[in-house]
Structures are given as structure tokens and as C-alpha cells.
Scaffold this active site. Sequence first.
Site, PDB file in Angstrom:
ATOM      1  N   ASP A   1     -22.754   6.018   5.589  1.00 29.43           N
ATOM      2  CA  ASP A   1     -23.168   6.596   3.677  1.00 29.43           C
ATOM      3  C   ASP A   1     -22.418   5.512   3.249  1.00 29.43           C
ATOM      4  O   ASP A   1     -21.012   5.134   3.192  1.00 29.43           O
ATOM      5  CB  ASP A   1     -22.229   8.264   3.566  1.00 29.43           C
ATOM      6  CG  ASP A   1     -22.800   9.060   2.033  1.00 29.43           C
ATOM      7  OD1 ASP A   1     -22.803   8.431   1.332  1.00 29.43           O
ATOM      8  OD2 ASP A   1     -22.469  10.317   2.050  1.00 29.43           O
TER       9      ASP A   1
ATOM     10  N   ASP B   1     -25.246   6.174  -2.129  1.00 27.08           N
ATOM     11  CA  ASP B   1     -25.116   7.190  -2.638  1.00 27.08           C
ATOM     12  C   ASP B   1     -25.147   6.803  -3.873  1.00 27.08           C
ATOM     13  O   ASP B   1     -25.605   6.022  -4.793  1.00 27.08           O
ATOM     14  CB  ASP B   1     -22.626   7.101  -2.534  1.00 27.08           C
ATOM     15  CG  ASP B   1     -22.496   8.619  -3.719  1.00 27.08           C
ATOM     16  OD1 ASP B   1     -23.015   9.890  -3.578  1.00 27.08           O
ATOM     17  OD2 ASP B   1     -21.983   7.281  -4.441  1.00 27.08           O
TER      18      ASP B   1
ATOM     19  N   GLU C   1     -29.783   8.338  -2.284  1.00 27.99           N
ATOM     20  CA  GLU C   1     -29.733   9.359  -3.240  1.00 27.99           C
ATOM     21  C   GLU C   1     -29.785   9.203  -4.602  1.00 27.99           C
ATOM     22  O   GLU C   1     -29.698   8.256  -5.274  1.00 27.99           O
ATOM     23  CB  GLU C   1     -27.762  10.255  -2.868  1.00 27.99           C
ATOM     24  CG  GLU C   1     -27.550  10.979  -3.493  1.00 27.99           C
ATOM     25  CD  GLU C   1     -26.420  10.926  -4.259  1.00 27.99           C
ATOM     26  OE1 GLU C   1     -26.262  12.680  -4.747  1.00 27.99           O
ATOM     27  OE2 GLU C   1     -25.692   9.615  -4.487  1.00 27.99           O
TER      28      GLU C   1
ATOM     29  N   HIS D   1     -23.520  18.299   0.407  1.00 23.21           N
ATOM     30  CA  HIS D   1     -22.675  18.317  -0.054  1.00 23.21           C
ATOM     31  C   HIS D   1     -22.157  18.812  -1.469  1.00 23.21           C
ATOM     32  O   HIS D   1     -20.415  19.199  -1.483  1.00 23.21           O
ATOM     33  CB  HIS D   1     -21.645  17.534   0.995  1.00 23.21           C
ATOM     34  CG  HIS D   1     -21.911  15.774   0.454  1.00 23.21           C
ATOM     35  ND1 HIS D   1     -23.174  15.433   0.688  1.00 23.21           N
ATOM     36  CD2 HIS D   1     -21.602  15.261  -0.732  1.00 23.21           C
ATOM     37  CE1 HIS D   1     -23.117  13.889  -0.615  1.00 23.21           C
ATOM     38  NE2 HIS D   1     -22.274  14.240  -1.091  1.00 23.21           N
ATOM     39  N   ASP D   2     -23.110  19.001  -1.780  1.00 23.95           N
ATOM     40  CA  ASP D   2     -22.441  18.933  -3.309  1.00 23.95           C
ATOM     41  C   ASP D   2     -23.583  19.966  -3.516  1.00 23.95           C
ATOM     42  O   ASP D   2     -23.684  20.261  -5.120  1.00 23.95           O
ATOM     43  CB  ASP D   2     -23.587  17.993  -4.157  1.00 23.95           C
ATOM     44  CG  ASP D   2     -23.013  16.579  -3.973  1.00 23.95           C
ATOM     45  OD1 ASP D   2     -22.343  16.879  -3.619  1.00 23.95           O
ATOM     46  OD2 ASP D   2     -23.582  15.602  -3.867  1.00 23.95           O
TER      47      ASP D   2
END
Length: 526
Positions: free
Chosen positions: A101, A203, A266, A327-328
Amino acid sequence: MKHDDHLWWRHGIFYQVYPRSFQDTDGDGVGDLKGVTARLPYIASLGVDAVWLSPIFTSPMADFGYDVADYRGIDPLFGTMADFDELLAAAHARGMKLILDLVPNHSSDKHPWFVESRASRDSPKRDWYIWRDAAPDGGVPNNWLSEFGGSAWEYDAATGQYYYHAFLKEQPDLNWRNAEVREAIFEVMRFWLAKGVDGFRVDVIWHLIKDDAFRDDPPNPDFHEGLPPNRAVVHFHSADRPEIHEVIAEMRRVSDEFAARVLIGEIYLPVERLVAYYGKDLAGAHLPFNFALISTAWHAREIEDLVARYEAALPPGAWPNWVLGNHDKVRLASRIGRDQARVAAMLLLTLRGTPTLYYGDEIGMPQVAIAPEQVRDPFEKNVPGLAVGRDGCRTPMQWDASAHAGFSDAAPWLPLAKDWPSENVALLAAAPRSILNLYRALIALRKELPALALGDYVPIEAEGDLLVYVRKSAGGAVAVALNLGASPASFPIRGEILLSTSMDRQGEKVDGRLRLRANEGVIVAT
């Protein structure tokens, strides 16, 4: 099936690991790299091809690793560089890829770059971040808002200017219009790629470039009380700028210096804008993450329309991808219910495009209610009461019925789901028709059938709660029929059932009319 290895990410299946919550080996209640290595046999048993790790770099953990203080260091919470090297070698030995990431939009305010940048207005690294004078009235430079609530501008009294942070004030944004910044991050990429890392998930890639005139974002006409405060404006000038595609093309060129690597972005944008991130002549991100299924209403016609719009919007030659959890976002099983979570698994693993699974979804992990005193997420702390907290989808993996679900010998950093004694890997692996074994069967079938891995997507007109489509290739065709409703349904199909979400109809002949139970999906060889 044999594939071109350079295109492994097309036929591959990605599995996201949130390292803090996967496996703890040193008894501090937080997962670590040795824990991921120890659990690689489980990940491999699913049949996935690549493991994506959420951030593991040195960090003060203001946003749990998305505030990086050293892009080339491993945070001691997760272990050492030797632990990372061991994980990378072990993954490769099992034929799996490892994806890191990358967080290039912002650093930690403790990163030496920012420490130097804020030291004085004359600092050589002053322009590595985004500094502005106050507005004529003495207030913030413009109306840009932080994703985590409040103004995106923080005043630095020592130098008398504001710096920009799209997220926490502890996460100052790097200035991607500065060529030195770009090269510094590109060197970080080369460092990890030279180690053998197979690619990056980048990200908030759509945030990297901001309007160079710093114009105010327009007000959001759809904003109302109860929405997160950052939604009060449309982020027209502060994100998704046209110049971003030049930056991503540069990033892609760095990735392409190394063979068979993948660049994933992302991006939370409507699919019509999302697809621009493939870049001119497909020289941008290999896979701009498509999160649309997470936010689309769970109705057959809505999903049918989404897939049609996405497929139509894709540039020629671009490869699609799909995601159901991360994860969000609220856990899949809690968004649509346990029964439909099985149907969703079949949807994800039979649509055309690369699927990404979120750890725990394969065992039906729910969103965990987090008591106020247990909240760890800074987003929830900044804007409490709006249900924006992300802790509930980041809880520890439920491995078995032992203390702390086999995750740790100590109390975990976040509470476990209440169902962990009965809903865990050990018990579900032993239950032939469990959701875990459904995931394994779906992945195995996807790998076995060229039509599912790489074939065309052909929608079939259906009504009510039925979603029906065909995947076909030169080697054959299969029909997928999904009942997104709570009542039985039927559809005209001939063939043989290869797999049902209930896992009890394999080999059943369908002589013209397929009957589906409530909340059931089937794959039929036609």
C-alpha cells in the site's frame, strides 16, 4: 489454464490483509508481519493469487499507518525488514504475489521531509508541501475541507502560513507539482520493486494534484444535515484534476521498469470518471479500483445497470475489476445480510474482471459495534455520531474458538465480533457447505473455467430480483443466475448446475426451467 505472466493481474484474485488485525505473534494484541507469514498456508488454501497489505511503513499511527514517517522502513509494531523479507520470500515460494500500500498523497507530520519543510519559509523542502498565506480577511486560504472533518488548512504559527491536509492535520499533503517530490516517491517505488514486491495499491490517487489557482470548491447542492461535513462541497478543485493523469503515467513508467508488476489506484469516483484513470493508451493505472458495488443498492436492476454502465465506459482493451469490501466500508455481511453475502460472493467471482476480497468476508465476518470508549478511528473521533467510524470493519480475524479467536494471546486492539466462537475459520473449514467453502469452490471454478476467468460478459434480460448473465469464451459458456430476493424465482435455462450458493445441487440437470430458492445463486454449464 496457462496465462501470460505479465498479465497475471487479469486472471488473478487479490486478497486484502489489514495487518493490524490478521495475526498477532508477539502478544501485544496487534497483528504483525510474522503473523501474516504464519497464515500464508490459509491464504493459499483459498486459491487467491495476490496478497495486498495495508500500510506497514514506519508511522506514528495517527491514521494507523496511512501517515508515513519513513517510506523505506517497517514500523516496529509490525516487525523488522527481515520479517518483511521472510514474508515476501514465503509468498513467492507459494506462487503468490505481494502488493504493498503506497501512500504518496501525504506523509506524516513527523516525516523528516515535513519537519524540514516547516522549519522555515526558506527551507529547501518548503515547496515539498502545500503552503499558503492566509486569506485577505486573515482566515484560511480557501474553503477546501478535510475528508476527516473541518478545514483542510492548518495554521503554522512558527512560519505564519497554512499547510494543506486532505485528511488529518498530522497528514500534510505532498506537493505533487514539485518534480523533486515526484522523484523522491518514484525512488521509494523502485526500492520496494527492486526487493521483489509485485506492485502497489496507491492510496487516494485521485487526490494527488490540486488546483494550482486554489479556487474554492463549489457548494454541494445535495448536502444535508447528517452527512459527513466534507460533503458540504463538491471536491472539484481539490481532487480529480486533469493534470493527475500525467502524474499517474509517470508512476506507471516507474512500475514498468520492472517486469510483471501491477499498479492499482484507490479512487472513489463515478464509473464514468473512474475509467479515465486507465490513462491515455492504457498508460495509467492497470486497475483503477472499482468500488461501485459497495455503494450501489443491492437490487438486481441497479446492479445490472451498474455493470452495463461500467462495461460501456471502459476504454478499449482496459481490464475491469470489482470490489465488495475494504478497510473503510461497512462489512458486506452487515450491509446486505448473511444470506445475500453468499450470493454476493458468487457475483464477485463470476463478473468479468479482477476481484479483490477483503479478509474475513470469506467467513462472513460482520460489522462490529464499537462502544464509544473503544473507538480508535480518528475519523469517528473527529465527527462522532455520523456512523463514519471504520473500526467495525477492521476487527481481528476469527481463526478458531480459542481465547481471542486465535488472533492473539492478549486482548486485541479492537473487540472481536460476538459470533467468533461459532463463526471462525476452523469451524467453517470443517463444514462442507459453509461460506468459507463456498468461496473456495467459487475460486476453484473460476480457475478451472476460461469463461469465468477471462471470458466475455453477456447480460441476459431478467425481471424482479433475478440477475442473470452469461460468461463465454472459445472454450465454452456458463450462465450465472442470482436471486437477490427473499422469495423463490425461476428462469428459462438448459444445462447442468456446476455450483449453487447452497452447495447442494452440483450435477443437477436443468431441462428448460431453473428454479432458484430464496437468496440462492447458481452457475450453470450451458
